[in-house]
Scaffold this active site. Structure first.
Site, mmCIF file in Angstrom:
data_model
loop_
_atom_site.group_PDB
_atom_site.id
_atom_site.type_symbol
_atom_site.label_atom_id
_atom_site.label_comp_id
_atom_site.label_asym_id
_atom_site.label_seq_id
_atom_site.Cartn_x
_atom_site.Cartn_y
_atom_site.Cartn_z
ATOM 1 N N CYS A 1 -6.602 1.155 3.047
ATOM 2 C CA CYS A 1 -7.485 2.324 3.089
ATOM 3 C C CYS A 1 -7.376 3.174 1.828
ATOM 4 C CB CYS A 1 -7.166 3.154 4.322
ATOM 5 S SG CYS A 1 -7.592 2.306 5.839
ATOM 6 N N GLU B 1 0.863 -1.185 0.000
ATOM 7 C CA GLU B 1 0.000 0.000 0.000
ATOM 8 C C GLU B 1 0.890 1.223 0.000
ATOM 9 O OE1 GLU B 1 -2.730 0.492 3.342
ATOM 10 O OE2 GLU B 1 -3.827 1.971 2.149
ATOM 11 N N ASN C 1 -12.273 -3.220 1.313
ATOM 12 C CA ASN C 1 -11.134 -3.387 2.230
ATOM 13 C C ASN C 1 -11.665 -3.628 3.633
ATOM 14 O OD1 ASN C 1 -8.471 -3.320 3.295
ATOM 15 N ND2 ASN C 1 -8.770 -1.181 3.835
ATOM 16 N N GLU C 2 -11.608 -2.612 4.471
ATOM 17 C CA GLU C 2 -12.094 -2.794 5.842
ATOM 18 C C GLU C 2 -13.488 -2.191 5.943
ATOM 19 O OE1 GLU C 2 -9.105 -1.110 8.410
ATOM 20 O OE2 GLU C 2 -7.954 -2.978 8.386
HETATM 21 O O1 AHR Z 1 -1.875 -1.247 6.749
HETATM 22 C C1 AHR Z 1 -2.300 0.015 7.136
HETATM 23 C C2 AHR Z 1 -3.808 0.138 7.150
HETATM 24 O O2 AHR Z 1 -4.341 -0.668 8.132
HETATM 25 C C3 AHR Z 1 -4.528 -0.291 5.919
HETATM 26 O O3 AHR Z 1 -4.596 0.703 4.979
HETATM 27 C C4 AHR Z 1 -5.893 -0.595 6.394
HETATM 28 O O4 AHR Z 1 -6.539 -1.566 5.621
HETATM 29 C C5 AHR Z 1 -5.693 -0.977 7.825
HETATM 30 O O5 AHR Z 1 -6.504 -0.277 8.654
#
Ligand code: AHR
Length: 660
Positions: A245, A48, A379-380
């Protein structure tokens, strides 16, 4: 650290007071019965663009704001003389460019300096490729000079590399020049461009860029060689990208849109990087995504490091932490473009070259398909808005691309009501895998090695998509002890290879001058990179992943640091390609231990002849926040073939024993 130390000290005291010899563990390995196949996707990487992992990190571009598209158009640039910003440039999605006007006197200059990512740093003697699009708007020939400048130089000249470029055309043309600095600049360097005297005519510059020539595999729009090599050295099974994120965005407009990241780099629009402001105490107003590192580059990298690509796409939900309730949700009747993005991505990765997106892939240099097999949607996320939106994605993908495995999310936490709810919903939707995230402390990891022993064997598989042990008392710096807990925990991933199909530590990269989140697997500055002990844990698992799990027990139970198991965790695999048994053992206790490794039902024809031990042991300075973990020792010894072997594992160690 305190907690674990306390636990371990208490453990040692208890053992002493109980008169328990410290300690012998009998580990039984069912050598004759290869169990579940280890998935090819174990163990993987998650990339990321956080901590300046992309721009300023893996992506080898050395200039910041190269297209003059930051909201503050000249961010990262210092101009001198007479310059102006114009916005009718040749790349419609990046219209701004700079005009260098004559400075007004024959001894004065007009030009600009780029300060790079935390400055421009170079190695003396290495080659750097400068490039720019340029024109001379009134058609008169002009010259620009390009220099690598070390403002702190105590030498005669501050310019340590210099080239003059003729700009002769009224049409926008790409110009390149190779710069070879005469010495290093570690800090504070700039790239300078100015009109050469007599500067009677203006010059326009757009997409001004500087890369090392020596990128990973020599690609011009390339990646930092050392960082990409570190990824390749893990021999990852899967490569998850581009977030995290990042995928969600703070607002819908700045969600990650893969279609903005393909095609000519000059015309890929800039995107805000949400990690810019996520943690106000680590605020980096200059953190944007140039998208020079985009989906084509991610697919290519996956291929080149031998990993299965796993893209993550936005499900029609913007970051739920930052957009409470309904405000995070795209209305259902506006979801189609998000679904189209998913379907089109499969075409971009795998489609024939006469399809729209397949043709673009071919045009970019890769007519062969990238072999996409997995796609993560969301994602989350949490709450009913997620399954509601995921459902039409699943329908469309199943119809159009039944060959693609779909990865759903279980939210940001590894347990609790939201987690249980989403797992139930993912089962209903019949996704292929469910992504779980756990950033937890030492105790959680130490107690978590049996987590997957209890998971149902039917239905979606597990993708441990983001995890790392966040040490409680060392401010989340990378720390040996946290890595040891990861190693212990991962015996549970290995033992449950029939359920856990992929696992990726997170985050991957961090720039020492621009991090927002730690711990991270690999740290670096502009010139050097450093591998952490967590990196070596990942690598030890990955390069020793074997082909099949072998049942491994300690006193009849999984060796998972259970009560009475003296802080021992163990798992075993058989490698049918190399004819090796590989036993991984973590000893998280403060005592060295004797391990009796008992290969039960060793096939008669098998003679174990060599034992190779790779040992990762606690450093003497246990509280050091550190990386560049070097304390890995590998030894080899000849052994007999009776199927019973005794080894000593030091306190707080992770060992990989390979029996040939
Ligand atoms: O890895 C950092 C962040 O942690 C990622 O973007 C997210 O998916 C999680 O909250």
């Amino acid at each position: 650290m305190k907690n674990i130390k306390t636990t371990l000290t208490a453990f040692a005291l208890t053992m002493t007071s109980l008169g328990v010899s410290a300690a012998t563990s009998n580990i039984d390995i069912e050598a004759g019965k290869p169990g579940a196949k280890i998935p090819d996707t174990m163990y993987g990487l998650f990339f990321e663009d956080i901590n300046f992992a992309g721009d300023g990190g893996l992506y080898a571009e050395m200039l910041i704001n190269r297209s003059f598209e930051f909201p503050q158009t000249l961010y990262g640039w210092k101009t001198f003389g007479k310059t102006e910003i114009r916005n009718d440039g040749p790349f419609e999605r990046n219209p701004h460019y700079v005009r260098l006007n004559p400075a007004g006197h024959r001894v004065k200059y007009s030009g600009l300096d780029n300060t790079g990512f935390f400055s421009v740093a170079v190695n003396g003697g290495e080659e750097y490729r400068f490039s720019t699009w340029a024109r001379t708007p009134d058609g008169k020939p002009a010259k620009i000079r390009v220099e690598l400048v070390d403002p702190a130089a105590d030498e005669e000249s501050v310019a340590i590399a210099s080239k003059t470029i003729d700009i002769t055309s009224k049409e926008w043309t790409k110009h390149t020049a190779i710069l070879r600095p005469s010495r290093d600049i570690k800090e504070g360097g700039v790239l300078r461009i100015f009109l050469v005297k007599p500067d009677e005519t203006p010059v326009d510059l757009e997409h001004v860029s500087l890369f090392p020539v020596n990128t990973w595999r020599g690609h011009e729009n390339g990646l930092r060689r050392d960082l990409a090599q570190a990824l390749a050295d893990i021999k990852p099974g899967v490569f998850r990208f581009p977030g995290g994120c990042i995928v969600e965005g703070t607002e819908f407009g700045d969600r990650y849109q893969w279609k903005n990241t393909v095609g000519p780099v000059e015309n890929r629009p800039l995107n805000l990087n949400r990690w810019q402001f996520e943690f106000p105490h680590r605020f980096y107003p200059d953190y944007y995504q140039s998208n020079g590192l985009g989906f084509y580059e991610y697919f290519l990298l996956s291929e080149e490091i031998g990993a299965t690509p796993l893209p993550v796409l936005n499900v029609g939900i913007v970051c739920q932490y930052e957009n409470p309730g309904e405000s995070a949700l795209v209305p259902m009747d506006s979801l189609q473009q998000y679904i189209d993005d998913a379907v089109d991505l499969v075409e971009f990765a795998n489609g024939a070259t006469d399809t729209k997106w397949g043709a673009l892939r071919a045009e970019m240099g890769h007519p062969e398909p990238f072999g996409l097999k997995y796609l993560a949607i969301g994602n989350e996320q949490w709450g009913p808005g997620y399954p509601e939106r995921l459902a039409p994605f699943v329908k469309a993908l199943r119809e159009k691309h039944p060959e693609i495995k779909i990865v759903g999310s279980s939210g940001p936490y590894p347990d609790g009501d939201d987690f249980d709810y989403l797992w139930k919903e993912m089962r209903k939707l019949d996704v292929d895998l469910v992504d779980e995230h756990y950033y937890r402390n030492e105790d959680w990891f130490a107690n978590g090695a049996t987590r997957y022993d209890k998971y149902p064997r039917k239905g979606p598989k597990v993708f441990a998509g983001e995890y790392a042990c966040h040490g409680k008392n060392h401010k989340k710096f990378n720390h040996y002890n946290a890595s040891l807990m990861e190693a212990a925990f991962m015996t549970g991933l290995e033992r449950n290879a029939d359920v856990v199909e992929m696992a990726t530590y997170a985050p991957l990269f961090a720039h020492e001058k621009g991090w927002q989140w730690r711990p991270d697997l690999i740290w670096y500055d502009n010139l050097d990179s450093h591998l952490t002990s967590s990196y070596f844990v990942q690598q030890l698992y990955s390069v020793n992943k074997g082909t099949n799990v072998l049942k491994t027990t300690l006193d009849g139970q999984p060796a998972a640091g259970l009560e009475g198991q003296n802080g021992i965790y163990a798992s075993t695999v058989w490698d049918s390609d190399k004819n090796e048994y590989i036993v991984k053992v973590a000893n998280i206790s403060g005592e060295p231990q004797t391990l009796n490794l008992n290969f039960k039902k060793l096939p008669k024809k098998v003679k174990l002849t060599t034992l190779t031990t790779t040992l990762m042991s606690a450093p003497s300075d246990k509280m050091a926040r550190y990386y560049d973990y070097q304390d890995l020792k590998t030894t080899e010894q000849a052994i007999g073939d009776n199927g019973k072997y005794t080894v000593e594992i030091p306190a707080e160690s992770f060992a990989v024993y390979k029996f040939k």
